[in-house]
Design a protein around this motif. Structure first.
Motif, mmCIF file in Angstrom:
data_model
loop_
_atom_site.group_PDB
_atom_site.id
_atom_site.type_symbol
_atom_site.label_atom_id
_atom_site.label_comp_id
_atom_site.label_asym_id
_atom_site.label_seq_id
_atom_site.Cartn_x
_atom_site.Cartn_y
_atom_site.Cartn_z
ATOM 1 N N ALA A 69 -3.668 57.531 46.908
ATOM 2 C CA ALA A 69 -3.308 56.243 47.507
ATOM 3 C C ALA A 69 -4.373 55.187 47.281
ATOM 4 O O ALA A 69 -4.083 53.989 47.281
ATOM 5 N N PHE A 70 -5.615 55.615 47.072
ATOM 6 C CA PHE A 70 -6.688 54.648 46.891
ATOM 7 C C PHE A 70 -6.723 54.088 45.471
ATOM 8 O O PHE A 70 -7.144 52.968 45.248
ATOM 9 N N GLY A 71 -6.321 54.866 44.510
ATOM 10 C CA GLY A 71 -6.353 54.415 43.130
ATOM 11 C C GLY A 71 -7.715 54.628 42.496
ATOM 12 O O GLY A 71 -8.745 54.703 43.166
ATOM 13 N N ALA A 72 -7.713 54.708 41.179
ATOM 14 C CA ALA A 72 -8.960 54.918 40.441
ATOM 15 C C ALA A 72 -9.825 53.676 40.516
ATOM 16 O O ALA A 72 -9.336 52.553 40.686
ATOM 17 N N ALA A 73 -11.139 53.889 40.400
ATOM 18 C CA ALA A 73 -12.124 52.803 40.352
ATOM 19 C C ALA A 73 -11.990 51.859 41.546
ATOM 20 O O ALA A 73 -12.031 50.633 41.402
ATOM 21 N N SER A 74 -11.848 52.431 42.752
ATOM 22 C CA SER A 74 -11.649 51.625 43.958
ATOM 23 C C SER A 74 -12.901 51.433 44.793
ATOM 24 O O SER A 74 -12.930 50.544 45.655
ATOM 25 N N PHE A 75 -13.942 52.244 44.566
ATOM 26 C CA PHE A 75 -15.067 52.258 45.498
ATOM 27 C C PHE A 75 -16.407 52.109 44.786
ATOM 28 O O PHE A 75 -16.598 52.574 43.662
ATOM 29 N N ASP A 76 -17.332 51.477 45.504
ATOM 30 C CA ASP A 76 -18.711 51.379 45.025
ATOM 31 C C ASP A 76 -19.511 52.623 45.380
ATOM 32 O O ASP A 76 -20.511 52.933 44.734
ATOM 33 N N LEU A 77 -19.070 53.316 46.433
ATOM 34 C CA LEU A 77 -19.763 54.514 46.910
ATOM 35 C C LEU A 77 -18.744 55.497 47.452
ATOM 36 O O LEU A 77 -17.874 55.122 48.242
ATOM 37 N N VAL A 78 -18.846 56.761 47.029
ATOM 38 C CA VAL A 78 -18.018 57.834 47.574
ATOM 39 C C VAL A 78 -18.957 58.902 48.123
ATOM 40 O O VAL A 78 -19.839 59.389 47.412
ATOM 41 N N ILE A 95 -14.593 65.659 39.943
ATOM 42 C CA ILE A 95 -13.925 64.731 39.019
ATOM 43 C C ILE A 95 -13.190 63.644 39.802
ATOM 44 O O ILE A 95 -13.207 62.460 39.433
ATOM 45 N N GLN A 96 -12.549 64.027 40.914
ATOM 46 C CA GLN A 96 -11.882 63.042 41.768
ATOM 47 C C GLN A 96 -12.873 62.001 42.272
ATOM 48 O O GLN A 96 -12.591 60.795 42.268
ATOM 49 N N MET A 97 -14.026 62.488 42.749
ATOM 50 C CA MET A 97 -15.030 61.556 43.269
ATOM 51 C C MET A 97 -15.442 60.554 42.193
ATOM 52 O O MET A 97 -15.543 59.358 42.455
ATOM 53 N N ARG A 98 -15.689 61.046 40.986
ATOM 54 C CA ARG A 98 -16.091 60.152 39.894
ATOM 55 C C ARG A 98 -14.989 59.156 39.563
ATOM 56 O O ARG A 98 -15.250 57.968 39.351
ATOM 57 N N SER A 99 -13.737 59.613 39.535
ATOM 58 C CA SER A 99 -12.634 58.736 39.155
ATOM 59 C C SER A 99 -12.398 57.634 40.187
ATOM 60 O O SER A 99 -11.897 56.558 39.849
ATOM 61 N N LEU A 100 -12.754 57.894 41.442
ATOM 62 C CA LEU A 100 -12.582 56.883 42.490
ATOM 63 C C LEU A 100 -13.643 55.796 42.442
ATOM 64 O O LEU A 100 -13.490 54.744 43.071
ATOM 65 N N LEU A 101 -14.713 56.035 41.695
ATOM 66 C CA LEU A 101 -15.812 55.072 41.636
ATOM 67 C C LEU A 101 -15.520 53.935 40.657
ATOM 68 O O LEU A 101 -14.940 54.137 39.590
ATOM 69 N N LYS A 102 -15.991 52.753 41.020
ATOM 70 C CA LYS A 102 -16.030 51.655 40.071
ATOM 71 C C LYS A 102 -17.123 51.945 39.037
ATOM 72 O O LYS A 102 -18.018 52.761 39.296
ATOM 73 N N PRO A 103 -17.084 51.335 37.865
ATOM 74 C CA PRO A 103 -18.165 51.542 36.893
ATOM 75 C C PRO A 103 -19.533 51.267 37.519
ATOM 76 O O PRO A 103 -19.735 50.249 38.176
ATOM 77 N N GLY A 104 -20.454 52.212 37.355
ATOM 78 C CA GLY A 104 -21.776 52.098 37.949
ATOM 79 C C GLY A 104 -21.843 52.536 39.397
ATOM 80 O O GLY A 104 -22.921 52.512 40.004
ATOM 81 N N GLY A 105 -20.696 52.950 39.977
ATOM 82 C CA GLY A 105 -20.667 53.367 41.373
ATOM 83 C C GLY A 105 -21.413 54.669 41.605
ATOM 84 O O GLY A 105 -21.668 55.444 40.680
ATOM 85 N N LEU A 106 -21.750 54.913 42.873
ATOM 86 C CA LEU A 106 -22.589 56.047 43.259
ATOM 87 C C LEU A 106 -21.775 57.067 44.050
ATOM 88 O O LEU A 106 -20.954 56.701 44.905
#
Length: 234
Positions: A69-78, A95-106
């Motif tokens: 529901a959140f979509g890929a590349a939605s967060f700056d921090l997971v 892999i899910q955690m990485r996919s939820l991050l914006k580019p450069g996200g942590l």
């Protein structure tokens, strides 16, 4: 070194994890922004001393559908708190955690590692004798964590561990602390309950390693994984 005899539910491990996460964020000077916190005590992290403004969301990474529901590349921090070791597919969750991050996200994941609870494990073995049951779910060996992060495609991966030692007057108090902090056995088939004789053996075996004051020192290993999604978004 902590000594626990009685009183309110002991949430010291969750507090330890939350404090560690905030220390890392302060050191890394993370800019904040959109933050996803998942796990069994997300509130402890969100209520901590944030140095920057952040918008919080909460979920779980146990099931892929929970995060779609959140979509890929939605967060700056997971942030994953006290749950990654309980999922069936750890590389998939990473892999899910990485996919939820914006580019450069942590991404930060912290959980109880495989070097934890040696006294409890020994007591359970003594209780079951020649037919041991699965009474503690498998825990992640910190030595395997770097490979897991590489398989999941995390950039700049770092694996840190530290231990917390706690002194207990009985195995019963230790088990209660584990339950209070959502650290009980999460296996679908955890094995039959201990009978009276087996429970007596477990209690006696646990106290065999007691110090002169009658208390046993148990060890908890806390593993923390940190990494980023590359600036290219890969």
């Amino acid at each position: 070194m902590r000594s626990l005899d009685h009183g309110d539910p002991a949430l010291f491990l969750l507090a330890e994890m939350a404090e560690d996460i905030h220390e890392r964020l302060a050191f890394l000077r993370h800019p904040g922004g959109e933050v996803l916190i998942e796990g069994y005590d997300a509130g402890e992290v969100s209520q901590g001393p944030w140095q920057v403004n952040a918008e919080f969301s909460y979920s779980t990474l146990v099931d892929l559908d929970d995060t779609l529901a959140f979509g890929a590349a939605s967060f700056d921090l997971v942030v994953s708190v006290n749950s990654l070791d309980t999922v069936n597919d750890i590389p998939g969750a990473l892999i899910q955690m990485r996919s939820l991050l914006k580019p450069g996200g942590l991404a930060i994941a912290t959980f109880i590692g495989g070097a934890s609870l040696p006294r409890l494990r020994a007591a359970m073995m003594a209780a079951d004798g020649d037919r041991p049951a699965a009474r503690i779910h498998p825990m992640v060996d910190s030595r395997a964590a770097p490979q897991l992060l590489q398989r999941a495609g995390w950039s700049d991966p770092v694996v840190d561990t530290h231990t917390v030692k706690v002194r207990y007057p009985s195995i019963d108090r230790l088990v209660q602390d584990l339950r209070d902090q959502a650290l009980g056995n999460t296996l679908a088939d955890p094995g039959p309950p201990l009978g009276k004789a087996a429970l007596a053996r477990a209690r006696a075996a646990f106290l065999e390693s007691a110090d002169a004051d009658g208390k046993v020192t148990e060890t908890f290993e806390i593993v923390t994984l940190t990494g980023r999604r590359s600036l290219a978004g890969t």
